[in-house]
Design a protein around this motif. Structure first.
Motif, short mmCIF file in Angstrom:
data_model
loop_
_atom_site.label_atom_id
_atom_site.label_comp_id
_atom_site.label_asym_id
_atom_site.label_seq_id
_atom_site.Cartn_x
_atom_site.Cartn_y
_atom_site.Cartn_z
N UNK A 238 -6.46 -0.92 6.67
CA UNK A 238 -7.03 -1.26 5.37
C UNK A 238 -6.77 -2.72 5.01
N UNK A 239 -7.64 -3.25 4.19
CA UNK A 239 -7.60 -4.69 3.88
C UNK A 239 -6.27 -5.11 3.29
N UNK A 240 -5.71 -4.32 2.38
CA UNK A 240 -4.44 -4.69 1.76
C UNK A 240 -3.31 -4.76 2.75
N UNK A 241 -3.29 -3.87 3.72
CA UNK A 241 -2.24 -3.87 4.73
C UNK A 241 -2.38 -5.11 5.62
N UNK A 242 -3.61 -5.41 6.01
CA UNK A 242 -3.85 -6.62 6.82
C UNK A 242 -3.41 -7.86 6.05
N UNK B 173 -1.77 4.44 9.93
CA UNK B 173 -2.19 3.18 9.30
C UNK B 173 -3.01 2.29 10.23
N UNK B 174 -3.51 2.86 11.33
CA UNK B 174 -4.35 2.12 12.28
C UNK B 174 -3.61 0.89 12.83
N UNK C 266 3.85 -1.34 8.46
CA UNK C 266 4.20 0.07 8.28
C UNK C 266 4.87 0.29 6.92
N UNK C 267 5.78 -0.59 6.56
CA UNK C 267 6.45 -0.45 5.26
C UNK C 267 5.46 -0.58 4.12
N UNK C 268 4.57 -1.58 4.19
CA UNK C 268 3.57 -1.75 3.13
C UNK C 268 2.69 -0.50 3.03
N UNK C 269 2.33 0.04 4.18
CA UNK C 269 1.52 1.25 4.18
C UNK C 269 2.24 2.42 3.53
#
Length: 395
Positions: A47-51, A240-241, A279-282
């Motif tokens: 997802x854009x926010x994770x990137x 989280x891809x 991973x943590x952000x996800x």
């Protein structure tokens, strides 16, 4: 030729890479392009926010470019311990969590602390091929636990395989390649069997985020002494891809993880920093998004079930998480059938011969008769096309 470790030579080529060679040089029409359902990996980016969070770390966090703790960043270990304790109704401490470079490394590192050449490990059939490959490479004997058409392993049958060389039982739930989910009572029975014999019970839960039940997949963590027997493996790749960033996890006793640290320090030194940040952000921001991803995978599973109900010559043995495991109707081994599907249906799937022994190798024939379809790589319209492509084929 210079010396070659015979254990390396004895194991098979990586199955997904082998299957890719079947399509080299082939041309597929625009009307019927190749449908690649061979590898269980998300094909879309995170997802854009994770990137954005990972990109920001690359640009502004100097520590993101340095070695980190061998067992993973403390903040991610703590987040996993907290969320898993809540989800499973147990007590998990950060000291019982390690981060690895993917779940395959979680398995190899744990197994390196448990078994040496000449030891034995019980694995149900069909097996996850990378587990088998690692055992081969280490000279550890896999003791196969056959399953019937329900694809569920039997603890009593497993008890009959235990010898003085047995060190562990390895389970995958939701299962790769079969898709089936092991009921909580079944996992508890295997825990009790392992504990009674002083064995490790390793449960690979790479696909836990796509379990059909919203309840905890099992109650193993609720046991106050869970880490004397149970070892949990996990992957962030599917949730989280993050497949290319290689982030997995282990939950085990601190004493076991101290031994794992020796392995990890000599192989990768530390898990990738950017992947851990993602991973943590996800985990902290994508709960609702991941819930939606789960529902989409379950919808695709239902589409597969409905589709194969229209194919009376095919038998859907298992379906769940990312996979459908089917018995094909052809009078030919599954590796021959899989190659035929490339040419006749522009379809790439993996044969059962990549997930278990053939009859010549002592198997009961399940491997030759089955195929694994990684249906998560197709949308529901694509799964309808899958049925359309299979329908005209006959034995």
């Amino acid at each position: 030729m210079t010396p070659l470790n015979p254990n390396m030579k004895a194991t098979f080529a990586p199955p997904v890479m082998e299957a890719r060679r079947w399509i080299e040089g082939k041309v597929f029409s625009d009307a019927r392009p190749l449908m690649n359902l061979s590898q269980a990996a998300p094909v879309d980016p995170p997802p854009e926010g994770l990137v954005a969070a990972m990109a920001e770390a690359i640009l502004s966090d100097p520590l993101a470019h340095l070695y980190g703790p061998v067992l993973g960043n403390d903040v991610l270990r703590a987040e996993l311990a907290t969320q898993w304790s809540q989800a499973y109704g147990g007590e998990i401490a950060p000291a019982q969590v390690a981060i690895t470079s993917g779940c395959n490394q979680a398995f190899t590192s744990i197994m390196s602390t448990i078994a040496q050449a000449g030891d034995e490990v019980i694995i149900p059939l069909p097996f996850y091929f990378n587990h088998q490959m690692w055992l081969d490479m280490q000279g550890v004997k896999a003791r196969y636990l056959p399953t019937g058409d329900d694809l569920l392993p039997d603890p009593e049958a497993a008890a009959g395989l235990i010898t003085d060389r047995t060190k562990a039982i390895v389970l995958v739930s939701p299962n790769n390649p079969a898709g089936v989910e092991y009921p909580p009572a079944l996992l508890a029975a295997f825990r009790d069997l392992a504990r009674a014999h002083g064995l490790a019970l390793i449960v690979d839960e790479t696909y836990r985020d796509f379990h059909s039940s919203e309840a905890a997949p099992h109650g193993l963590f609720a046991d106050s002494d869970w880490d004397d027997t149970f070892i949990h493996l996990y992957s962030f790749s599917k949730a989280y891809r993050l497949t290319g960033h290689r982030v997995g996890a282990i939950m085990a006793s601190p004493q076991r993880l101290a031994e794992v640290e020796k392995f990890l320090d000599t192989v990768a030194i530390c898990p990738p920093q950017i992947g851990q940040i993602g991973a943590l952000w996800g985990m902290q921001n994508l709960g609702d998004w991941l819930a939606g991803e789960r529902l989409e995978i379950l919808a695709r599973r239902d589409a597969v079930r409905q589709g194969f109900a229209q194919l009376p010559d095919w038998q859907l043995l298992g379906s769940g998480a990312y996979f459908a495991y089917v018995r094909h109707p052809f009078d030919a081994p599954s590796d021959v059938v899989a190659k035929r599907l490339v040419d006749e249906a522009s379809l790439l799937v993996l044969p059962g011969t990549m997930f278990g022994p053939s009859r010549e190798q002592g198997g009961a024939g399940q491997a030759e008769a089955t195929l694994r379809i990684a249906f998560a790589n197709a949308d529901r319209a694509g799964l309808g096309d899958l049925v359309t492509r299979l329908a005209p084929l006959s034995a």
